[in-house]
Motif scaffolding. Sequence first.
Motif, mmCIF file in Angstrom:
data_model
loop_
_atom_site.group_PDB
_atom_site.id
_atom_site.type_symbol
_atom_site.label_atom_id
_atom_site.label_comp_id
_atom_site.label_asym_id
_atom_site.label_seq_id
_atom_site.Cartn_x
_atom_site.Cartn_y
_atom_site.Cartn_z
ATOM 1 N N ILE A 174 -45.998 -7.526 8.552
ATOM 2 C CA ILE A 174 -46.570 -8.505 7.623
ATOM 3 C C ILE A 174 -48.065 -8.318 7.469
ATOM 4 C CG2 ILE A 174 -46.974 -10.981 7.276
ATOM 5 C CD1 ILE A 174 -44.365 -11.473 8.849
ATOM 6 N N GLY A 175 -48.728 -7.919 8.554
ATOM 7 C CA GLY A 175 -50.183 -7.861 8.564
ATOM 8 C C GLY A 175 -50.764 -9.224 8.925
ATOM 9 N N THR A 176 -52.068 -9.362 8.773
ATOM 10 C CA THR A 176 -52.740 -10.623 9.097
ATOM 11 C C THR A 176 -53.256 -11.347 7.860
ATOM 12 O OG1 THR A 176 -54.870 -9.494 9.409
ATOM 13 C CG2 THR A 176 -53.459 -9.761 11.357
ATOM 14 N N GLY A 177 -53.033 -10.766 6.679
ATOM 15 C CA GLY A 177 -53.580 -11.353 5.461
ATOM 16 C C GLY A 177 -53.022 -12.724 5.139
ATOM 17 N N HIS A 178 -51.705 -12.914 5.351
ATOM 18 C CA HIS A 178 -51.106 -14.224 5.085
ATOM 19 C C HIS A 178 -51.726 -15.284 5.999
ATOM 20 C CE1 HIS A 178 -47.666 -12.755 2.566
ATOM 21 N NE2 HIS A 178 -47.983 -11.633 3.187
ATOM 22 N N GLY A 216 -55.911 -5.926 8.214
ATOM 23 C CA GLY A 216 -55.986 -6.374 9.598
ATOM 24 C C GLY A 216 -55.209 -5.532 10.579
ATOM 25 N N THR A 217 -54.135 -4.870 10.134
ATOM 26 C CA THR A 217 -53.340 -4.065 11.066
ATOM 27 C C THR A 217 -53.403 -2.571 10.768
ATOM 28 O OG1 THR A 217 -51.347 -4.452 9.721
ATOM 29 C CG2 THR A 217 -51.744 -5.946 11.565
ATOM 30 N N ASP A 218 -53.435 -2.189 9.508
ATOM 31 C CA ASP A 218 -53.507 -0.779 9.099
ATOM 32 C C ASP A 218 -52.542 0.092 9.911
ATOM 33 O OD1 ASP A 218 -54.295 1.565 7.860
ATOM 34 O OD2 ASP A 218 -56.168 1.773 9.004
ATOM 35 N N PRO A 219 -51.252 -0.235 9.915
ATOM 36 C CA PRO A 219 -50.307 0.482 10.789
ATOM 37 C C PRO A 219 -50.133 1.955 10.433
ATOM 38 C CG PRO A 219 -49.122 -0.931 9.255
ATOM 39 C CD PRO A 219 -50.577 -1.271 9.113
ATOM 40 N N ASP A 220 -50.437 2.329 9.206
ATOM 41 C CA ASP A 220 -50.253 3.729 8.804
ATOM 42 C C ASP A 220 -51.526 4.556 8.879
ATOM 43 O OD1 ASP A 220 -47.485 3.421 8.197
ATOM 44 O OD2 ASP A 220 -48.047 2.386 6.348
ATOM 45 N N GLY A 221 -52.585 3.994 9.459
ATOM 46 C CA GLY A 221 -53.790 4.772 9.717
ATOM 47 C C GLY A 221 -54.577 5.161 8.481
ATOM 48 N N PHE A 222 -54.657 4.290 7.481
ATOM 49 C CA PHE A 222 -55.389 4.622 6.266
ATOM 50 C C PHE A 222 -56.895 4.707 6.501
ATOM 51 C CE2 PHE A 222 -51.433 3.454 4.197
ATOM 52 C CZ PHE A 222 -51.393 4.337 3.130
ATOM 53 N N SER A 223 -57.407 4.023 7.516
ATOM 54 C CA SER A 223 -58.851 4.089 7.776
ATOM 55 C C SER A 223 -59.271 5.525 8.088
ATOM 56 C CB SER A 223 -59.210 3.177 8.952
ATOM 57 O OG SER A 223 -58.918 1.833 8.657
ATOM 58 N N ALA A 224 -58.474 6.206 8.891
ATOM 59 C CA ALA A 224 -58.794 7.599 9.228
ATOM 60 C C ALA A 224 -58.684 8.492 7.997
ATOM 61 C CB ALA A 224 -57.868 8.093 10.339
ATOM 62 N N ALA A 228 -62.158 -3.066 11.653
ATOM 63 C CA ALA A 228 -60.758 -3.157 12.054
ATOM 64 C C ALA A 228 -60.586 -4.409 12.905
ATOM 65 C CB ALA A 228 -60.335 -1.918 12.832
ATOM 66 N N THR A 229 -59.353 -4.669 13.314
ATOM 67 C CA THR A 229 -59.087 -5.793 14.207
ATOM 68 C C THR A 229 -58.345 -5.283 15.433
ATOM 69 O OG1 THR A 229 -56.885 -6.442 13.431
ATOM 70 C CG2 THR A 229 -58.767 -7.203 12.125
ATOM 71 N N SER A 230 -58.294 -6.112 16.448
ATOM 72 C CA SER A 230 -57.579 -5.729 17.658
ATOM 73 C C SER A 230 -56.079 -5.667 17.439
ATOM 74 C CB SER A 230 -57.902 -6.712 18.791
ATOM 75 O OG SER A 230 -57.665 -8.050 18.387
ATOM 76 N N ALA A 231 -55.599 -6.140 16.261
ATOM 77 C CA ALA A 231 -54.175 -6.035 15.922
ATOM 78 C C ALA A 231 -53.801 -4.657 15.398
ATOM 79 C CB ALA A 231 -53.816 -7.095 14.882
ATOM 80 N N ASN A 232 -54.773 -3.794 15.187
ATOM 81 C CA ASN A 232 -54.523 -2.444 14.676
ATOM 82 C C ASN A 232 -53.868 -1.604 15.772
ATOM 83 O OD1 ASN A 232 -54.757 0.269 13.866
ATOM 84 N ND2 ASN A 232 -56.576 -0.165 12.645
ATOM 85 N N ALA A 280 -66.674 -1.727 13.687
ATOM 86 C CA ALA A 280 -66.790 -3.141 14.064
ATOM 87 C C ALA A 280 -65.385 -3.715 14.175
ATOM 88 C CB ALA A 280 -67.603 -3.907 13.027
ATOM 89 N N VAL A 281 -65.131 -4.463 15.237
ATOM 90 C CA VAL A 281 -63.790 -4.988 15.497
ATOM 91 C C VAL A 281 -63.830 -6.516 15.594
ATOM 92 C CG1 VAL A 281 -61.821 -4.963 17.092
ATOM 93 C CG2 VAL A 281 -63.145 -2.878 16.710
ATOM 94 N N ASP A 282 -62.880 -7.147 14.927
ATOM 95 C CA ASP A 282 -62.691 -8.603 14.993
ATOM 96 C C ASP A 282 -63.918 -9.388 14.559
ATOM 97 O OD1 ASP A 282 -60.067 -8.285 15.877
ATOM 98 O OD2 ASP A 282 -60.629 -8.360 17.999
ATOM 99 N N LEU A 283 -64.493 -8.996 13.429
ATOM 100 C CA LEU A 283 -65.576 -9.795 12.874
ATOM 101 C C LEU A 283 -65.035 -11.172 12.468
ATOM 102 C CD1 LEU A 283 -67.372 -7.204 10.543
ATOM 103 C CD2 LEU A 283 -67.992 -7.892 12.869
ATOM 104 N N PRO A 284 -65.788 -12.248 12.719
ATOM 105 C CA PRO A 284 -65.294 -13.589 12.367
ATOM 106 C C PRO A 284 -65.092 -13.779 10.873
ATOM 107 C CG PRO A 284 -67.590 -13.663 13.071
ATOM 108 C CD PRO A 284 -67.093 -12.296 13.396
#
Length: 506
Positions: free
Chosen positions: A13-17, A199-207, A226-230, A249-253
């Motif tokens: 689902i990710g964290t967007g919802h 928030g999760t980027d499970p397929d590694g698009f950032s790289a 990114a977030t710690s949920a990645n 940067a990880v878990d910015l508020p």
Amino acid sequence: MRVAIRVDASQRIGTGHLRRCLALARALADCGAEVRFVTRALGLDSVGMIGAAGFARTALLGPPGPVFAPDPAIPHAAWGEVPQQRDVEETVAALADFTPALTVVDSYALDARWHEAVAAQLGCRIAAIDDLADRALACEVLVDHTFAAGHRAKYAAVLPASARLLGGPRFALLGPAYAAAPRYEFGPEVRSIGVFMGGTDPDGFSARVLDALDLAGFAGEVEVVATSANPGLAGLRERVAARPRTTLAVDLPDLAAFFARHDLQIGAGGGASWERCCIGVPTLLVVIAPNQLAVAPLLAEAGIAEFAPDPAPAALAEKLAGLIADSPRRAALAEASRRLVDGRGAERVALALLAPTLAVREARAEDACLLFGWRNAPANRRRMREQGAIAWPDHVAWLDRVLADAARRLYVGEIGGRPVGAIRFDDLDKDGSEVSLHLDPAFAGLGLGPHLLAAGETAADPDCVTAEVLADNAPSQALFERAGYRRLGPTRFEKRRRPAAGRATA
């Protein structure tokens, strides 16, 4: 008002919802609502994320069982990981002691059957947050903050016609920081680039984006968020550490400052798209989920964002190189995106949901500035008999006269202490008054008018009320007709709340 919010977060689902529901929850709480979340344990610490946002009382539903057959009538049923009926039963049980007046649900895995069952068993209204329109819905209010050609047409086959539809980026569910956050200040050169792929980027698009930046030859600073949920966070840390002038940067508020400090943003085409628009930063959207294909191309067509249909590094690099070199294009994207989202969407949605709680109070001299802004707003003046702007000294003198006149009663409508509009009753004779009202134009289209009129009538308590409405003001005419006023002529309406003295009653 007590409001429950049913939402999940997971790798799929990710964290967007959850993030958009947290934005709405904060706006609801700021308007006086008591909010409780209901979420399921699906692999991410959704309870922790909710608690970190200031909502301590969260009901955690049990984890999924070993066997689950998704409902074929719901395309995304698998995302819920439990049968819909089980979710109904557990949600109702979790909220039995809370007795919400309203339940907000944000899940692609739940449909009209869930809405109807929860509404019936809890005796509450249902509001849904959606953007797919791919299953039957049975809610009183639907929120879809995505960009679309026509939201009513989009939901025609799945949503009751009676539902209030809050559609478009005007209702973008952004956190409270965005309304007043500093906007991006355009620069002709791309000095730095920001990357946020969800928030999760499970397929590694950032790289992949970093690979594309290498291929494009960009040598400026790059900040990846990114977030710690990645699930691939460890590998992303290594990739960032190996790349010159690149930080993580990880878990910015919140991401408002991050979006504002870079000359170009590269991001997934989900909910963060509206955050970037609000900050007014040029953006290259990369679609990482099928549902994002319904929005990203439309934003590109409207000149609001650039769109990369092919996420392969070589294709991304070509798009990036062209955008980096095209300063006028980036300036146009920045301006168009900023006009689309003002950061007050969550506030609007909260006010629409809490409209039944609207109350009025007597106006005071210190309301002069507030009333002056509403009175002179072009959207309101177009619906007035006297449409010219009024000068400040004249307005203050008028307000002083109204407040001193026992035959005139002026009220300010509020929701949770937040002013939303004004209503006035001027006595015409011994049993009749004329009513006039207007809303803060920022809150038009939320369904507040009927509640302001009803609350004003109760406070002023006239025997008979009349209203004069311009012939071309169809919305106000409809408002009075729905409120029980009868038409006396093309522009005149009347509502007799009590029989006139001496008039026989049945």
